[in-house]
Design a protein around this motif. Structure first.
Motif, short mmCIF file in Angstrom:
data_model
loop_
_atom_site.label_atom_id
_atom_site.label_comp_id
_atom_site.label_asym_id
_atom_site.label_seq_id
_atom_site.Cartn_x
_atom_site.Cartn_y
_atom_site.Cartn_z
N SER A 253 -0.56 18.04 1.28
CA SER A 253 0.43 17.03 1.32
C SER A 253 1.77 17.37 1.28
CB SER A 253 -0.17 15.95 0.73
OG SER A 253 -1.16 15.35 1.07
N ASP B 225 3.33 9.84 -0.20
CA ASP B 225 4.49 9.11 -0.28
C ASP B 225 4.86 8.90 -1.83
OD1 ASP B 225 5.24 8.96 2.46
OD2 ASP B 225 4.19 7.01 2.50
N THR C 97 0.98 -1.19 0.00
CA THR C 97 0.08 -0.01 0.09
C THR C 97 0.91 1.31 0.10
OG1 THR C 97 -0.02 0.13 2.41
CG2 THR C 97 -1.80 -1.27 1.10
N SER D 160 0.59 5.99 0.66
CA SER D 160 -0.16 7.23 0.77
C SER D 160 0.06 7.94 -0.36
CB SER D 160 0.24 7.74 2.18
OG SER D 160 1.52 8.21 1.89
N LEU E 222 -4.33 2.93 -2.29
CA LEU E 222 -4.04 4.05 -1.45
C LEU E 222 -4.65 4.02 0.03
CD1 LEU E 222 -4.47 6.89 -4.19
CD2 LEU E 222 -2.26 6.32 -3.01
N THR E 223 -3.66 4.49 0.93
CA THR E 223 -4.36 4.39 2.21
C THR E 223 -4.87 5.45 2.85
OG1 THR E 223 -2.13 5.33 3.07
CG2 THR E 223 -2.07 2.77 3.01
N ASP E 224 -5.12 6.63 1.89
CA ASP E 224 -5.88 7.83 2.55
C ASP E 224 -7.26 7.53 2.63
OD1 ASP E 224 -3.56 9.99 1.86
OD2 ASP E 224 -3.50 8.35 0.32
#
Length: 278
Positions: free
Chosen positions: A198, A172, A167, A169, A245-247
């Protein structure tokens, strides 16, 4: 009696403009063609529909009755206006709308992409019949029905430095080059705003018209891209390496929004039912 929709549109246009010439121009017919069609209408009806005079034409009582009937029929057949966010318009709706059009040959559809908040406003103000919105839109005062889950993933070129991650973000990924959608795209505007928050901006190497074109450019190694999981699934080489995506914003629920289902034209009601069952 059988009247086709060109005849009905012509009748409405002629009586609204008061002229066979102007009415024909409105629907794309020459004066000769419009006159012939109007005579054919009157022959089918068996009664005069127009009173002709040097200043133009007016409806006879029979013409007025047929005019009212024509307007009802045309309203039912008129083009449905659908507004949808980027993901729904590109990844989910094309095939569904095509299938609906095949089943309903007398219905036309206009699909427009807007940001979800603007979609909710368009539905509330009756500027559109049906909206497909993400769950952050304000749907108070509207009727809504579940449609799809929208999950955004990061598409990687083969052998990219991020390959092998499970995964990631969005923040990143920002140091790398991206392929994006056009500037006017609602999703692209949203992503660029998120990038700034971000620590961005996004490093855009190119913009492409749709997700399919973006994925093809990604496969050639031109950059990364944020795309719907639905779009990534269509490209096996991207599907296997795409990173969720972890968002929190990357996973959203999509809903069908209407002002009042019972007050929609019949074709729009049918389309809502079709989308809910699809």
């Amino acid at each position: 009696m059988h009247f086709d929709f060109i005849d009905l549109r012509l009748l409405v246009a002629v009586l609204e403009t008061g002229s066979i010439t102007a009415g024909g121009e409105r629907v794309g017919l020459s004066l000769a063609a419009a006159s012939a069609r109007m005579r054919g209408l009157e022959q089918q009806a068996g009664v005069a529909l127009l009173t002709r005079n040097p200043r133009g034409v007016q409806a006879t009582p029979a013409g007025e009755r047929l005019l009212q009937h024509a307007r009802v029929l045309l309203q039912q057949r008129d083009r449905l206006r659908i507004v949808a966010n980027t993901v729904a318009a590109d990844a989910f709706l094309p095939e569904l709308l095509a299938d609906f059009l095949v089943l309903h040959p007398h219905t036309d559809i206009a699909l427009e992409e807007l940001p979800s908040p603007a979609i909710a406003l368009a539905i509330a103000e009756r500027a559109a019949d049906i909206g497909i919105v993400a769950d952050h839109a304000d749907l108070r005062g509207l009727a809504s029905y579940p449609f799809r889950q929208d999950r955004l993933v990061l598409a990687l070129p083969p052998g990219h430095a991020l390959s092998g991650r499970r995964t990631l973000s969005f923040a990143d990924a920002l140091p790398f080059d991206f392929i994006g959608l056009p500037e006017e795209s609602a999703l692209q505007q949203h992503l660029e705003q998120l990038a700034i928050r971000s620590g961005g901006p996004m490093r855009l190497r190119a913009r492409a018209a749709n997700f399919d074109a973006i994925c093809r450019m990604v496969l050639r190694g031109a950059g990364l891209a944020v795309v719907p999981e639905e779009s990534a699934q269509r490209h096996p080489e991207i599907r296997h390496g795409a990173l969720p995506l972890t968002d929190e914003w990357a996973t959203r629920r999509l809903s069908i929004a209407v002002r009042d289902l019972a007050q929609l034209p019949l074709p729009a009601q049918r389309l809502v039912a079709f989308l809910r069952q699809a």
